[in-house]
Scaffold this motif. Structure first.
Motif, PDB file in Angstrom:
ATOM      1  N   ILE A 165       0.740  -1.567  -0.530  1.00 49.65           N
ATOM      2  CA  ILE A 165      -0.184   0.029   0.250  1.00 49.65           C
ATOM      3  C   ILE A 165       0.899   1.400  -0.394  1.00 49.65           C
ATOM      4  CG2 ILE A 165      -1.329   1.402   1.607  1.00 49.65           C
ATOM      5  CD1 ILE A 165      -2.358  -1.229   2.233  1.00 49.65           C
ATOM      6  N   LYS A 166       0.635   2.266  -0.984  1.00 47.83           N
ATOM      7  CA  LYS A 166       1.116   3.592  -0.586  1.00 47.83           C
ATOM      8  C   LYS A 166       2.716   3.458  -1.890  1.00 47.83           C
ATOM      9  CE  LYS A 166      -0.145   5.838   2.964  1.00 47.83           C
ATOM     10  NZ  LYS A 166       0.216   6.538   4.567  1.00 47.83           N
ATOM     11  N   ASP A 167       2.530   1.977  -2.607  1.00 47.62           N
ATOM     12  CA  ASP A 167       4.086   2.211  -3.262  1.00 47.62           C
ATOM     13  C   ASP A 167       3.367   3.021  -4.294  1.00 47.62           C
ATOM     14  OD1 ASP A 167       5.521   0.588  -2.071  1.00 47.62           O
ATOM     15  OD2 ASP A 167       5.153  -1.050  -2.912  1.00 47.62           O
ATOM     16  N   LEU A 168       4.491   3.925  -4.882  1.00 43.81           N
ATOM     17  CA  LEU A 168       4.478   4.621  -6.485  1.00 43.81           C
ATOM     18  C   LEU A 168       5.332   3.577  -7.445  1.00 43.81           C
ATOM     19  CD1 LEU A 168       4.808   8.415  -4.923  1.00 43.81           C
ATOM     20  CD2 LEU A 168       2.639   7.011  -5.501  1.00 43.81           C
ATOM     21  N   ILE A 169       4.152   3.199  -8.595  1.00 38.37           N
ATOM     22  CA  ILE A 169       5.155   2.196  -9.895  1.00 38.37           C
ATOM     23  C   ILE A 169       5.331   3.300 -10.711  1.00 38.37           C
ATOM     24  CG2 ILE A 169       4.530   0.595  -8.482  1.00 38.37           C
ATOM     25  CD1 ILE A 169       2.485  -0.075 -10.099  1.00 38.37           C
ATOM     26  N   SER A 170       6.122   3.513 -12.454  1.00 40.41           N
ATOM     27  CA  SER A 170       5.451   4.069 -13.142  1.00 40.41           C
ATOM     28  C   SER A 170       4.073   3.025 -13.659  1.00 40.41           C
ATOM     29  CB  SER A 170       6.882   3.329 -14.204  1.00 40.41           C
ATOM     30  OG  SER A 170       7.254   2.111 -14.576  1.00 40.41           O
ATOM     31  N   LEU A 171       4.650   4.215 -15.122  1.00 37.24           N
ATOM     32  CA  LEU A 171       2.990   3.656 -16.006  1.00 37.24           C
ATOM     33  C   LEU A 171       3.358   2.236 -16.475  1.00 37.24           C
ATOM     34  CD1 LEU A 171       0.723   4.158 -17.833  1.00 37.24           C
ATOM     35  CD2 LEU A 171       2.109   5.333 -19.042  1.00 37.24           C
ATOM     36  N   ASP A 172       4.620   1.934 -17.224  1.00 33.18           N
ATOM     37  CA  ASP A 172       4.957   1.079 -17.758  1.00 33.18           C
ATOM     38  C   ASP A 172       4.548  -0.324 -16.502  1.00 33.18           C
ATOM     39  OD1 ASP A 172       5.717   1.371 -20.064  1.00 33.18           O
ATOM     40  OD2 ASP A 172       7.836   1.370 -19.429  1.00 33.18           O
ATOM     41  N   SER A 173       4.889  -0.066 -15.778  1.00 29.94           N
ATOM     42  CA  SER A 173       4.520  -1.178 -14.296  1.00 29.94           C
ATOM     43  C   SER A 173       3.290  -1.197 -13.985  1.00 29.94           C
ATOM     44  CB  SER A 173       5.167  -1.170 -12.645  1.00 29.94           C
ATOM     45  OG  SER A 173       6.424  -1.061 -12.971  1.00 29.94           O
ATOM     46  N   ILE A 174       2.246  -0.480 -14.042  1.00 24.25           N
ATOM     47  CA  ILE A 174       1.130  -0.403 -14.163  1.00 24.25           C
ATOM     48  C   ILE A 174       0.352  -1.020 -15.109  1.00 24.25           C
ATOM     49  CG2 ILE A 174      -1.265   1.525 -14.423  1.00 24.25           C
ATOM     50  CD1 ILE A 174       0.571   3.026 -12.532  1.00 24.25           C
ATOM     51  N   LEU A 175       0.430  -0.519 -16.527  1.00 21.24           N
ATOM     52  CA  LEU A 175       0.356  -1.674 -17.789  1.00 21.24           C
ATOM     53  C   LEU A 175       0.468  -2.921 -18.025  1.00 21.24           C
ATOM     54  CD1 LEU A 175       1.340   1.195 -20.482  1.00 21.24           C
ATOM     55  CD2 LEU A 175      -0.574   1.102 -19.293  1.00 21.24           C
ATOM     56  N   GLU A 176       1.745  -3.043 -17.163  1.00 15.13           N
ATOM     57  CA  GLU A 176       1.384  -4.950 -17.003  1.00 15.13           C
ATOM     58  C   GLU A 176       1.084  -5.369 -16.053  1.00 15.13           C
ATOM     59  OE1 GLU A 176       6.035  -7.539 -15.475  1.00 15.13           O
ATOM     60  OE2 GLU A 176       6.143  -5.546 -16.126  1.00 15.13           O
ATOM     61  N   LEU A 177       0.577  -4.420 -14.911  1.00 21.12           N
ATOM     62  CA  LEU A 177      -0.016  -5.527 -13.598  1.00 21.12           C
ATOM     63  C   LEU A 177      -1.545  -5.353 -14.138  1.00 21.12           C
ATOM     64  CD1 LEU A 177      -0.626  -5.751 -10.623  1.00 21.12           C
ATOM     65  CD2 LEU A 177      -0.391  -2.871 -10.269  1.00 21.12           C
ATOM     66  N   THR A 178      -1.968  -4.309 -14.901  1.00 18.28           N
ATOM     67  CA  THR A 178      -3.407  -4.038 -15.297  1.00 18.28           C
ATOM     68  C   THR A 178      -3.574  -5.133 -16.448  1.00 18.28           C
ATOM     69  OG1 THR A 178      -2.978  -2.675 -16.131  1.00 18.28           O
ATOM     70  CG2 THR A 178      -3.649  -2.109 -14.443  1.00 18.28           C
ATOM     71  N   ASN A 179      -2.423  -6.153 -17.002  1.00 26.03           N
ATOM     72  CA  ASN A 179      -2.653  -6.617 -17.941  1.00 26.03           C
ATOM     73  C   ASN A 179      -3.073  -5.705 -18.772  1.00 26.03           C
ATOM     74  OD1 ASN A 179      -1.558  -8.819 -17.153  1.00 26.03           O
ATOM     75  ND2 ASN A 179      -4.465  -9.226 -16.420  1.00 26.03           N
ATOM     76  N   LEU A 180      -2.541  -4.167 -19.252  1.00 24.95           N
ATOM     77  CA  LEU A 180      -3.016  -3.214 -20.816  1.00 24.95           C
ATOM     78  C   LEU A 180      -2.115  -3.006 -21.073  1.00 24.95           C
ATOM     79  CD1 LEU A 180      -5.785  -0.778 -18.417  1.00 24.95           C
ATOM     80  CD2 LEU A 180      -6.237  -2.658 -19.962  1.00 24.95           C
ATOM     81  N   LYS A 181      -1.307  -3.817 -21.451  1.00 27.50           N
ATOM     82  CA  LYS A 181      -0.184  -3.562 -22.742  1.00 27.50           C
ATOM     83  C   LYS A 181      -0.251  -3.771 -23.678  1.00 27.50           C
ATOM     84  CE  LYS A 181       4.605  -4.304 -19.891  1.00 27.50           C
ATOM     85  NZ  LYS A 181       5.096  -2.962 -20.880  1.00 27.50           N
ATOM     86  N   ASN A 182      -0.307  -2.745 -24.736  1.00 28.97           N
ATOM     87  CA  ASN A 182      -1.056  -3.464 -25.769  1.00 28.97           C
ATOM     88  C   ASN A 182      -2.379  -3.310 -26.150  1.00 28.97           C
ATOM     89  OD1 ASN A 182       1.996  -3.202 -26.710  1.00 28.97           O
ATOM     90  ND2 ASN A 182       2.085  -5.429 -26.714  1.00 28.97           N
ATOM     91  N   GLU A 183      -3.359  -2.386 -24.850  1.00 25.85           N
ATOM     92  CA  GLU A 183      -4.476  -2.572 -25.009  1.00 25.85           C
ATOM     93  C   GLU A 183      -4.937  -0.885 -24.823  1.00 25.85           C
ATOM     94  OE1 GLU A 183      -6.720  -5.366 -24.820  1.00 25.85           O
ATOM     95  OE2 GLU A 183      -4.928  -6.647 -24.792  1.00 25.85           O
TER      96      GLU A 183
END
Length: 318
Positions: free
Chosen positions: A187-205
Motif C-alpha cells: 500500500i502507498k507504493d508508487l510505480i511507473s506507467l509501464d509497471s501499471i500497464l503490466e499490473l493491469t494486463n493493459l500492455k498493447n491494449e
C-alpha cells in the motif's frame, strides 16, 4: 547598346559596394555598442531567449461535436441547467468517431480518485468498461467496506470491486526507475506507467480514458510519457494540472492530441445552491487571482492556458 550594358554594370557594382560598406558600418556600430555598454549588454537576453518567452499560446484545439459529462454529485447533475454545466467531480470525454468507448469493450485508467467514485462508477455502469482505479493515499468508503469484510485483504494493495472493476491502493510515478516487484507491492507504493500497464494486463491494449488528478505529480508523469505509446493506445487523456506544470511540459501532447475542453480552477468552490454552481474568480465575492504572484504578463498567460482540468482527445481515433 554597349553603353547601356556599361551603365547597368556600373550601378550593380555601386550597390554591391554600398551594401558592403553598410554591413561593415553596422558591425563597427555593434562593436562600439558592446564596448561602451559592456555591462548592460551582458545582461540583455539573447534573441532566442526572448522568442522562447513570448511564444506563449493556447494548445491546438479540436472542436468535438459530441462531448459528454461523466460523473459528479447526483444532486447537482439532476439540477444542472445543461449537460455541459461544470460540476465538481465530473469529467468530460469526447465521443467523436472511434474515440467513443465501445460498450463492454473499453478500458479506463483513473488515477487519484480520492473519495469521489462517480466518474469511475458511471463509466462502469453506462459503458460496462473495465475500470482500474488508483489512489495510494485515500480509500473511499466503498473500498474500505470490501477490505473490512475480508481479513486477508487488510494489507492488500489491490481490491476487487466486481468482475470488471479493481481498486489499487498504489499510485503512478513519472520515475521510470520505479519498477518494483509487482508480486510484492505494498500500500502507498508508487510505480511507473509501464509497471501499471503490466499490473493491469493493459500492455498493447487501447485505453479509452486515461484520467489523472494526482496533485502535482502529473509533471513527472508527462515528462516520462512515451508519446509513441500514447498516440497508439490512449483515446481520451483528461487531467487536472497544478502550479508546477508549465506549457512546455504539456506541448509534447500535440503530437497526436488536441484540446477539446477545459475547466479552469478559478473558482471558490461549490455553492449551497441546487446546481452546485461554481463561484468564478470574476465574482467580486469569489476567489481572487493574485496577479502580483506573476512576474510578467507572459507568466500569467501561461498559467491561464495550463491551469485547471484539461481535456485532450487523440486525433488518430477521430
Amino acid at each position: 547598346m554597349n553603353n547601356l550594358k556599361l551603365i547597368i554594370s556600373f550601378f550593380c557594382i555601386f550597390f554591391v559596394i554600398l551594401a558592403l560598406i553598410q554591413r561593415d558600418n553596422q558591425s563597427k556600430l555593434k562593436e562600439l555598442f558592446k564596448t561602451t555598454f559592456s555591462n548592460e549588454y551582458k545582461n540583455l537576453p539573447s534573441s532566442d531567449s526572448i522568442l522562447n518567452q513570448i511564444r506563449v499560446r493556447d494548445f491546438m484545439f479540436y472542436k468535438c461535436k459530441n462531448i459528454k459529462r461523466i460523473g459528479g454529485n447526483s444532486r447537482y447533475v439532476k439540477n444542472a441547467p445543461d449537460e455541459l454545466w461544470r460540476i465538481d467531480g465530473a469529467w468530460y470525454i469526447c465521443l467523436d468517431g472511434q474515440a467513443k468507448p465501445q460498450k463492454s469493450k473499453c478500458n479506463v485508467l483513473s488515477f487519484g480518485i480520492n473519495h469521489d467514485l462517480t466518474f469511475d462508477d458511471e463509466m462502469r455502469n453506462s459503458y460496462e468498461c473495465n475500470i482500474f482505479s488508483f489512489d495510494p493515499f485515500v480509500e473511499a468508503e466503498k473500498f474500505k467496506t470490501i477490505r473490512e469484510k475480508n481479513l486477508n485483504l487488510k494489507n492488500s494493495p489491490t481490491l476487487k470491486v466486481d468482475q470488471k472493476w479493481s481498486f489499487y491502493r498504489i499510485g503512478i510515478s513519472g520515475n521510470m526507475d520505479k519498477r518494483l516487484d509487482l508480486a510484492n507491492l505494498r500500500i502507498k507504493d508508487l510505480i511507473s506507467l509501464d509497471s501499471i500497464l503490466e499490473l493491469t494486463n493493459l500492455k498493447n491494449e487501447i485505453i479509452d480514458v486515461f484520467k489523472m488528478d494526482i496533485e502535482g505529480a502529473e509533471k513527472e508523469v508527462f515528462k516520462s510519457l512515451d508519446m509513441n505509446y500514447a498516440c497508439q493506445y490512449i483515446k481520451n487523456l483528461v487531467f487536472e494540472t497544478h502550479k508546477t506544470v508549465k506549457f512546455l511540459d504539456l506541448v509534447k501532447l500535440e503530437k497526436c492530441f488536441r484540446l477539446f475542453w477545459r475547466s479552469t480552477r478559478f473558482f471558490a468552490g461549490d455553492s449551497s445552491g441546487p446546481t452546485g454552481h461554481i463561484t468564478e474568480f470574476q465574482n467580486p465575492n469569489g476567489w481572487k487571482l493574485d496577479i502580483k504572484k506573476f512576474s510578467n504578463e507572459i507568466n500569467l498567460a501561461e498559467f491561464m492556458f495550463t491551469s485547471g482540468e484539461l481535456y485532450f482527445v487523440n486525433i488518430n481515433f477521430i
